[in-house]
Design a protein around this motif. Structure first.
Motif, PDB file in Angstrom:
ATOM      1  N   PHE A  22       0.977  -0.895  -0.007  1.00 46.47           N
ATOM      2  CA  PHE A  22      -0.403   0.097  -0.462  1.00 46.47           C
ATOM      3  C   PHE A  22       0.772   1.049   0.311  1.00 46.47           C
ATOM      4  O   PHE A  22       0.664   2.483  -0.538  1.00 46.47           O
ATOM      5  N   GLN A  23       2.131   1.089   0.568  1.00 44.10           N
ATOM      6  CA  GLN A  23       2.841   2.520   0.703  1.00 44.10           C
ATOM      7  C   GLN A  23       3.393   2.675  -0.713  1.00 44.10           C
ATOM      8  O   GLN A  23       3.506   3.970  -1.252  1.00 44.10           O
ATOM      9  N   LEU A  24       3.985   1.413  -1.564  1.00 48.76           N
ATOM     10  CA  LEU A  24       4.704   2.143  -2.940  1.00 48.76           C
ATOM     11  C   LEU A  24       3.012   2.042  -3.079  1.00 48.76           C
ATOM     12  O   LEU A  24       3.433   3.094  -4.609  1.00 48.76           O
ATOM     13  N   LEU A  25       1.770   2.251  -3.592  1.00 47.13           N
ATOM     14  CA  LEU A  25       0.389   2.405  -4.300  1.00 47.13           C
ATOM     15  C   LEU A  25       0.181   4.266  -3.663  1.00 47.13           C
ATOM     16  O   LEU A  25       0.381   4.693  -4.578  1.00 47.13           O
ATOM     17  N   LYS A  26       0.249   4.247  -2.793  1.00 44.82           N
ATOM     18  CA  LYS A  26       1.194   5.793  -2.518  1.00 44.82           C
ATOM     19  C   LYS A  26       1.214   6.664  -3.032  1.00 44.82           C
ATOM     20  O   LYS A  26       1.608   7.544  -3.542  1.00 44.82           O
ATOM     21  N   ASP A  27       2.734   5.840  -3.199  1.00 51.59           N
ATOM     22  CA  ASP A  27       3.743   6.916  -3.262  1.00 51.59           C
ATOM     23  C   ASP A  27       3.672   7.047  -5.264  1.00 51.59           C
ATOM     24  O   ASP A  27       4.645   7.614  -5.949  1.00 51.59           O
ATOM     25  N   SER A  28       3.184   5.539  -5.681  1.00 47.22           N
ATOM     26  CA  SER A  28       3.006   6.047  -7.299  1.00 47.22           C
ATOM     27  C   SER A  28       2.123   6.883  -7.733  1.00 47.22           C
ATOM     28  O   SER A  28       1.806   7.108  -8.982  1.00 47.22           O
ATOM     29  N   TRP A  29       0.975   7.523  -6.728  1.00 49.29           N
ATOM     30  CA  TRP A  29       0.243   8.128  -7.663  1.00 49.29           C
ATOM     31  C   TRP A  29       0.695   9.633  -8.288  1.00 49.29           C
ATOM     32  O   TRP A  29      -0.300   9.804  -9.654  1.00 49.29           O
ATOM     33  N   PRO A  30       2.089   9.631  -7.715  1.00 51.03           N
ATOM     34  CA  PRO A  30       2.520  11.337  -8.918  1.00 51.03           C
ATOM     35  C   PRO A  30       2.941  10.742 -10.425  1.00 51.03           C
ATOM     36  O   PRO A  30       2.427  11.389 -11.594  1.00 51.03           O
ATOM     37  N   PHE A  31       3.334   9.485 -10.629  1.00 45.98           N
ATOM     38  CA  PHE A  31       3.730   8.767 -11.897  1.00 45.98           C
ATOM     39  C   PHE A  31       1.816   8.894 -12.342  1.00 45.98           C
ATOM     40  O   PHE A  31       2.201   8.825 -14.038  1.00 45.98           O
ATOM     41  N   ILE A  32       1.033   8.400 -11.894  1.00 46.27           N
ATOM     42  CA  ILE A  32      -0.269   7.999 -12.491  1.00 46.27           C
ATOM     43  C   ILE A  32      -0.428   9.259 -13.079  1.00 46.27           C
ATOM     44  O   ILE A  32      -0.762   9.413 -13.665  1.00 46.27           O
ATOM     45  N   THR A  33      -0.847  10.002 -11.983  1.00 46.83           N
ATOM     46  CA  THR A  33      -1.844  11.772 -11.894  1.00 46.83           C
ATOM     47  C   THR A  33      -1.143  12.433 -13.376  1.00 46.83           C
ATOM     48  O   THR A  33      -0.926  12.520 -14.804  1.00 46.83           O
ATOM     49  N   ASP A  34       0.702  12.042 -13.982  1.00 44.31           N
ATOM     50  CA  ASP A  34       1.470  12.717 -14.745  1.00 44.31           C
ATOM     51  C   ASP A  34       0.539  11.862 -15.830  1.00 44.31           C
ATOM     52  O   ASP A  34       1.044  12.158 -17.386  1.00 44.31           O
ATOM     53  N   PHE A  35       0.993  10.378 -15.989  1.00 45.53           N
ATOM     54  CA  PHE A  35       0.956   9.917 -17.576  1.00 45.53           C
ATOM     55  C   PHE A  35      -0.678  10.349 -17.576  1.00 45.53           C
ATOM     56  O   PHE A  35      -0.456  10.708 -18.685  1.00 45.53           O
ATOM     57  N   ILE A  36      -1.426  10.079 -16.558  1.00 46.09           N
ATOM     58  CA  ILE A  36      -2.779  10.688 -17.322  1.00 46.09           C
ATOM     59  C   ILE A  36      -3.340  11.761 -17.863  1.00 46.09           C
ATOM     60  O   ILE A  36      -3.568  12.473 -18.965  1.00 46.09           O
TER      61      ILE A  36
END
Length: 264
Positions: free
Chosen positions: A40-54
């Motif tokens: 879950f920590q990795l999922l939390k840290d990955s939000w910037p990459f997800i938003t950048d892709f979108i």
């Protein structure tokens, strides 16, 4: 010898079994979550990459709209033929699988065939037919045909097994042949349900065809993958939006038609 369990408790406390099932389901979900090993920590840290892709997906590039429409037409054509061919071959397999129609040995063979087809992922079917016919829509159409057989045969089988057996007995009593029983007893009862299943499969195959494009099996999926591989994300967004519009329209139309068929 003492009774290990007093079964009368189930009559006194009817909530006991549902409660046990509830806790069993909780245990199964906890077990499944542990097996996934979700960080879950990795999922939390990955939000910037997800938003950048979108963010890079917008705004859509409407200059490729004509290409998207042509690719979408090809996808619909693939789905139409794939669903139709699959439906034709599904019917005899469904009849051979039905408990109320076929003998045991034939049901065993037909069900084994259904399970074998459903166990092959659609993308593997796409790779097989791309190797056989080359890149393009023919490979995708053939892959969708086989993929459709695995599912429509099961749906048709369930429809045949849900037929009111009393109507079949009535036809047998008056001396109707097996063909007449199928024509006047089974077909009128399963036709609306079968058409509804076929429409649903056609709608689903449009989405499946876009996945098959990843392995070069034609349609809008091929264009979508090409744009993503080339980091042309705004053009890929146009493809997805066109696909969304068409799938939504087909879903609305097929839902209306299914309700009409069910009311017949």
């Amino acid at each position: 010898m003492k009774k290990i369990f007093n079964w009368q408790i189930l009559y006194r406390y009817p909530w006991f079994i549902p409660l046990c099932i509830f806790f069993l389901m909780i245990y199964v979900y906890i077990w499944a979550l542990q097996g996934l090993q979700v960080d879950f920590q990795l999922l939390k840290d990955s939000w910037p990459f997800i938003t950048d892709f979108i963010y890079r997906l917008f705004p859509p590039n409407w200059q490729v709209l004509d290409i998207a429409i042509k690719a979408l037409i090809e996808t619909v054509q693939m789905s139409l033929w794939g669903t139709s061919i699959g439906a034709i071959f599904s019917l005899p397999i469904a009849i051979a699988s039905a408990n109320n129609v076929a003998p045991l040995w034939l049901r065993w063979i037909a069900n084994l065939l259904q399970n074998a087809i459903r166990s092959i992922p659609s993308i593997i079917l796409g790779l097989i037919f791309v190797a056989a016919t080359g890149l393009g829509a023919p490979a995708g159409t053939l892959a969708l045909s086989i993929y459709t057989i695995g599912y429509l045969a099961k749906f048709y089988q369930q429809g045949i097994e849900s037929v009111d057996y009393r109507s079949l007995e009535s036809l047998q009593v008056i001396g109707a042949s097996k063909i007449q029983i199928a024509q006047y007893g089974i077909l009128p009862q399963i036709l609306p349900l079968g058409l509804g299943y076929t429409l649903w499969m056609f709608e689903y195959n449009i989405r499946a065809a876009s996945v098959l494009g990843v392995v070069g099996a034609g349609g809008i999926g091929f264009q979508l993958k090409s744009y993503i591989d080339g980091f042309e994300y705004t053009k890929a967004t146009t493809m997805m939006l066109v696909l969304l519009v068409v799938v939504t329209v087909i879903d609305w139309f097929s839902s209306k038609l299914r309700r009409y068929l069910e009311s017949m």
